[in-house]
Design a protein around this motif. Structure first.
Motif, PDB file in Angstrom:
ATOM      1  N   LEU A  33      14.438 -25.619  16.069  1.00  0.00           N
ATOM      2  CA  LEU A  33      13.488 -25.937  17.121  1.00  0.00           C
ATOM      3  C   LEU A  33      12.208 -25.917  16.864  1.00  0.00           C
ATOM      4  CD1 LEU A  33      15.678 -23.964  19.865  1.00  0.00           C
ATOM      5  CD2 LEU A  33      15.936 -26.396  19.137  1.00  0.00           C
ATOM      6  N   TYR A  53       8.256 -26.529  18.232  1.00  0.00           N
ATOM      7  CA  TYR A  53       7.513 -26.349  19.239  1.00  0.00           C
ATOM      8  C   TYR A  53       6.012 -26.927  18.977  1.00  0.00           C
ATOM      9  CZ  TYR A  53      11.418 -23.654  21.162  1.00  0.00           C
ATOM     10  OH  TYR A  53      12.720 -23.198  21.147  1.00  0.00           O
ATOM     11  N   GLU A 106       4.380 -27.815  13.399  1.00  0.00           N
ATOM     12  CA  GLU A 106       5.597 -27.528  12.994  1.00  0.00           C
ATOM     13  C   GLU A 106       6.340 -28.714  12.650  1.00  0.00           C
ATOM     14  OE1 GLU A 106       8.211 -23.717  14.383  1.00  0.00           O
ATOM     15  OE2 GLU A 106       7.476 -24.903  15.863  1.00  0.00           O
ATOM     16  N   LEU A 140      20.676 -25.301  25.643  1.00  0.00           N
ATOM     17  CA  LEU A 140      19.015 -25.083  25.152  1.00  0.00           C
ATOM     18  C   LEU A 140      18.346 -25.184  26.160  1.00  0.00           C
ATOM     19  CD1 LEU A 140      18.893 -26.829  21.698  1.00  0.00           C
ATOM     20  CD2 LEU A 140      18.851 -24.448  22.241  1.00  0.00           C
ATOM     21  N   VAL A 166      10.159 -27.689  23.794  1.00  0.00           N
ATOM     22  CA  VAL A 166      10.722 -28.298  22.366  1.00  0.00           C
ATOM     23  C   VAL A 166       9.990 -29.730  22.218  1.00  0.00           C
ATOM     24  CG1 VAL A 166      12.489 -28.930  20.889  1.00  0.00           C
ATOM     25  CG2 VAL A 166      12.738 -26.996  22.424  1.00  0.00           C
ATOM     26  N   ALA A 206      13.195 -31.296  16.794  1.00  0.00           N
ATOM     27  CA  ALA A 206      14.123 -30.358  16.199  1.00  0.00           C
ATOM     28  C   ALA A 206      14.441 -30.874  14.621  1.00  0.00           C
ATOM     29  CB  ALA A 206      15.251 -30.241  16.794  1.00  0.00           C
ATOM     30  N   SER A 212      14.584 -20.637  16.129  1.00  0.00           N
ATOM     31  CA  SER A 212      13.260 -20.649  16.697  1.00  0.00           C
ATOM     32  C   SER A 212      12.389 -19.752  16.092  1.00  0.00           C
ATOM     33  CB  SER A 212      13.199 -20.587  18.245  1.00  0.00           C
ATOM     34  OG  SER A 212      12.056 -20.525  18.748  1.00  0.00           O
ATOM     35  N   LYS A 214       9.111 -19.621  16.983  1.00  0.00           N
ATOM     36  CA  LYS A 214       8.361 -19.479  18.340  1.00  0.00           C
ATOM     37  C   LYS A 214       9.091 -18.151  18.906  1.00  0.00           C
ATOM     38  CE  LYS A 214       7.154 -21.238  22.851  1.00  0.00           C
ATOM     39  NZ  LYS A 214       5.703 -21.310  22.695  1.00  0.00           N
ATOM     40  N   HIS A 215      10.244 -18.069  19.104  1.00  0.00           N
ATOM     41  CA  HIS A 215      10.814 -16.788  19.567  1.00  0.00           C
ATOM     42  C   HIS A 215      11.039 -15.687  18.716  1.00  0.00           C
ATOM     43  CE1 HIS A 215      11.410 -20.293  22.373  1.00  0.00           C
ATOM     44  NE2 HIS A 215      10.827 -19.405  23.446  1.00  0.00           N
ATOM     45  N   TYR A 268      17.409 -16.346  15.048  1.00  0.00           N
ATOM     46  CA  TYR A 268      18.468 -17.201  14.537  1.00  0.00           C
ATOM     47  C   TYR A 268      19.677 -16.634  15.093  1.00  0.00           C
ATOM     48  CZ  TYR A 268      19.551 -13.307  11.383  1.00  0.00           C
ATOM     49  OH  TYR A 268      19.834 -12.311  10.868  1.00  0.00           O
ATOM     50  N   ASN A 328      14.101 -12.769  23.133  1.00  0.00           N
ATOM     51  CA  ASN A 328      13.877 -14.000  22.877  1.00  0.00           C
ATOM     52  C   ASN A 328      15.132 -14.915  22.817  1.00  0.00           C
ATOM     53  OD1 ASN A 328      11.083 -14.227  21.716  1.00  0.00           O
ATOM     54  ND2 ASN A 328      11.943 -12.284  20.737  1.00  0.00           N
ATOM     55  N   ILE A 335      15.513 -18.930  24.454  1.00  0.00           N
ATOM     56  CA  ILE A 335      16.038 -20.188  23.596  1.00  0.00           C
ATOM     57  C   ILE A 335      17.153 -20.975  24.551  1.00  0.00           C
ATOM     58  CG2 ILE A 335      17.172 -21.107  21.620  1.00  0.00           C
ATOM     59  CD1 ILE A 335      15.863 -18.519  20.150  1.00  0.00           C
TER      60      ILE A 335
END
Ligand SMILES: Cc1cc2nc3c(=O)[nH]c(=O)nc-3n(C[C@H](O)[C@H](O)[C@H](O)COP(=O)(O)OP(=O)(O)OC[C@H]3O[C@@H](n4cnc5c(N)ncnc54)[C@H](O)[C@@H]3O)c2cc1C
Length: 383
Positions: free
Chosen positions: A93, A95, A99, A132, A137, A140, A245, A247-248, A252, A288, A292
């Protein structure tokens, strides 16, 4: 236990076992594996099961493409059909535009090497994983031919095949020392006695450095504590791919066939030999994961564990011959992606031992690159 073998392999994790298998397949006889605990008990049984080709550099993509081919067929090859890679994909993902730009470059490289990854919209990502939260987002990165495999079945299946092929697997047999005479390996000293060997392969992962240090071989591999969790079953089939993610917290997560969620975040401690689970990790995972996929806040974590990543400074493994000592080889330092890389790493090492070179890009993993100051681009790492 034999007192003379051709090849002594230290470490009964996925790397040691898979390499023994590739060697035996090539007709090498008299191979023995030494495992201080039970096979799989190191990092292999603590792994997050993920297998992906979405790396950002050519060597890892090529190695992982080969690994995926092998993960897809090894179960049939060893007559153990339960061992089968599930091609459920990896979904990164993204953000921010920054990225997305980076992942567009990665996808172009992956596509040029035959990996069918692509950049998709947030809505397409939500079609793949309905729960999700896509409110932030931007896009992806998706590859449907990535996936996962069960480490318990892999270790069980391979060890059964190895025994049939005549490979000796010695559990609860710690190697105390690699014996060297006149600049060449002589064998190993185990807690159950000495064994002569022409070749010794160090596949001891986090513990690899202990042998190297004793022999004066300076290769930077350090043990870091990483952790994982598994939850009670969530709607079965809801989260098929590995969802990532950065970001989070570098989270995984994916779902096991029974519905439990398995995964972790990028919180590491070390270098350390302590792998006690921490409350900090548990709290950050819960926070986290539920950002997500919001429904996960209602799910209970039922188990948490710690394990080692054997990390190198560029997060790429060290696979090769050790120049200072004739007959000594190293395959360790997989930095959190050793389960997925095992089939190609094993094939490469078996070719190196039997033919002196490999068709796979093993130069990339040259153990001496650090000494020469030629670090590779940091491999994309989960956890
Ligand atoms: C939380 C977590 C999540 C992970 N997730 C993933 C993932 O999703 N995908 C992925 O590809 N990788 C993942 N990994 C990394 C992966 O688990 C490792 O890279 C891989 O298992 C390494 O395999 P190995 O055979 O080198 O090591 P190990 O499985 O650690 O095997 C080495 C063995 O050597 C033995 N040993 C050590 N010293 C001696 C001695 N003196 N004598 C005899 N035996 C000895 C140990 O007992 C051990 O069993 C994860 C790791 C962790 C901790």
């Amino acid at each position: 236990m034999k007192n003379k073998v051709n090849i002594a392999i230290i470490g009964g994790g996925i790397i040691g076992l898979y390499t023994a298998y590739e060697l035996a397949k090539r007709g090498v006889e008299n191979i023995a594996v030494y495992e201080k605990n039970y096979i799989g008990s190191g990092s292999t049984f603590r792994c997050g099961t993920g297998i992906r080709q979405q790396f950002g550099d050519e060597a890892n993509i090529k190695m992982m493409k080969r690994s995926v081919e092998k993960w897809s067929t090894v179960g049939e090859e060893i007559n153990f059909p339960p061992l089968k890679m599930a091609k459920t994909g990896y979904l990164f993902l993204l953000y921010s535009e920054k990225e997305v730009e980076q992942y567009k470059k990665n996808v172009a490289l992956q596509n040029s090497l035959g990996v069918p990854s692509k950049i998709i919209t947030p809505e397409e990502a939500q079609e793949i994983v309905p729960g999700l939260d896509i409110s932030e987002v931007v896009a992806a990165s998706w590859n449907p031919t990535d996936g996962k495999a069960n480490p318990f079945l892999a270790v069980y299946g391979l060890s059964k095949a190895l025994k049939k092929m005549g490979v000796e697997i010695n559990e609860y047999t710690e190697v105390k020392e690699i014996k060297v005479k006149d600049g060449a390996v002589e064998g190993v000293k185990t807690e159950k006695g000495d064994v002569k060997a022409d070749i010794v392969l160090n596949a001891a992962n986090a513990w690899a450095k202990i042998f190297n240090e004793k022999l004066g071989v300076k290769i930077p591999i350090e043990p870091y504590k990483h952790q994982g969790i598994v939850t009670e079953p969530f709607k079965v089939g809801e989260i098929k791919p590995m969802v990532v993610s950065f970001k989070h917290g570098g989270a995984y997560l994916t779902q096991k066939p029974n519905g439990g969620i398995i995964g972790g975040i990028a919180l590491k401690y070390g270098p350390t030999w302590d792998i006690t689970p921490t409350y900090e990790f548990l709290r950050e995972v819960a926070k986290n994961f539920s950002k997500i996929i919001p429904a996960l806040k209602y799910i209970t974590i039922i188990r948490q564990w710690g394990g080692y990543y054997a990390e190198t400074p560029d997060h790429n493994a060290t696979i090769g011959k050790i120049n200072e000592i004739e007959g000594y080889y190293l395959s360790a330092g997989f930095s959190g992606h050793g389960f997925m890389l095992a089939p190609a790493a094993a094939e490469g090492m078996a070719e190196l031992i039997t033919k002196g070179s490999s068709s796979l890009p093993l130069d990339f993993y040259d153990p001496y690159r650090f000494e020469r100051g030629e670090l590779r681009e940091h491999a994309i790492q989960m956890g």
